[in-house]
Design an enzyme around this catalytic site. Sequence first.
Site, PDB file in Angstrom:
ATOM      1  N   LEU A  60       7.727  -9.478   9.632  1.00 31.19           N
ATOM      2  CA  LEU A  60       6.544 -10.040  10.277  1.00 31.19           C
ATOM      3  C   LEU A  60       6.102  -9.069  11.364  1.00 31.19           C
ATOM      4  CD1 LEU A  60       7.534 -13.804  10.814  1.00 31.19           C
ATOM      5  CD2 LEU A  60       6.009 -12.891   9.052  1.00 31.19           C
ATOM      6  N   ASP A  61       4.785  -9.013  11.622  1.00 31.23           N
ATOM      7  CA  ASP A  61       4.277  -8.199  12.716  1.00 31.23           C
ATOM      8  C   ASP A  61       4.915  -8.633  14.037  1.00 31.23           C
ATOM      9  OD1 ASP A  61       2.609  -6.912  10.950  1.00 31.23           O
ATOM     10  OD2 ASP A  61       0.824  -8.081  11.497  1.00 31.23           O
ATOM     11  N   ARG A  62       4.941  -7.720  14.976  1.00 32.12           N
ATOM     12  CA  ARG A  62       5.558  -8.009  16.275  1.00 32.12           C
ATOM     13  C   ARG A  62       4.945  -9.240  16.936  1.00 32.12           C
ATOM     14  NH1 ARG A  62       6.992  -3.417  20.778  1.00 32.12           N
ATOM     15  NH2 ARG A  62       7.932  -4.804  22.324  1.00 32.12           N
TER      16      ARG A  62
END
Length: 323
Positions: free
Chosen positions: A148-150
């Site tokens: 997942l993106d940060r």
Amino acid sequence: MKEPTSPVSRVVLVRVEPDQAGQRLDNFLLGRLKGVPKSHVYRLLRKGEVRVNKGRARPDYRLSAGDQVRIPPVRRSIPADGRESRPLPDDLARTLERAILLEDDNVLVLDKPPGLAVHGGSNVRVGLIEAMRRIRPAAPFLELAHRLDRETSGCLVLAKRREALLAFHAALKAGGVDKHYLTLLAGVWEGGPRRVSESLTREGPRTRVRNAVVDEGGRSAESFFYPRRHFTDCTLMGVEIGTGRTHQIRVHAAHEGFPVAGDSRYGDFDFNRRMKRLGLKRQFLHAESLRFHLPGRDRPYHVQAPLPADLESVLERLEPVDV
């Protein structure tokens, strides 16, 4: 400040176990040599310093049960098991322990906190996976099953066994993992549910984070958008993705003319500024639920993560409308 390194290791002979059979030699080494630069691992392979059954082997050699792998002396920036000796900050350890949604012998599913990168890098000393390895020191195998993106919160799967990792990846490839997200998009969505099938590719030099762009020659990507709630100038959307390309939802949403709120890379600057005044401090994207099968399980895994308080409070400040 330069990262401390451990002393040079000795030659190690490793016998390949049955559950490791079929793994590529390079991936096997990268998993064993935590803290050794990837470029150095491939240099050892090119020079023939890594041996399989006393002979040279290519990086893509598929290991068999009983193979003996010779690993030469190397210098590491972190210990061989990938778990730093320095303790985690207490608040991070507590946050991650509270974030566990499900755990069994195969997987560990977290409600990933926003702002935490999934793995360490040049600007991130400890990411989520490194932190979880230190929280679960008895788990000999703990790997990210996807990413997942940060800034994205929500359901994230870690594999606790190599068989579970391979099974999850096979399910992803076959479309057997149902991933549902919640996102707030700029603009009032009309026309009901919409399927977006636009191939994506990455652009820009590999030395930095690259943008994803719609490209007919790219990798196939499919997102299914369906409105959940309408507001005066934005729409809360559910999104189901059949693939998991980098920045997929963000790029597909922007391509349709409804960028994700708070998205600094693909979003609308003026809209983001208005949302920031309402308390939005990150991109409004949350992995709401996951459903998938693994071999040996009669029932599917089904995990849900509630919308975090920071995003819920933004919705409470918006004016709903009927469409």
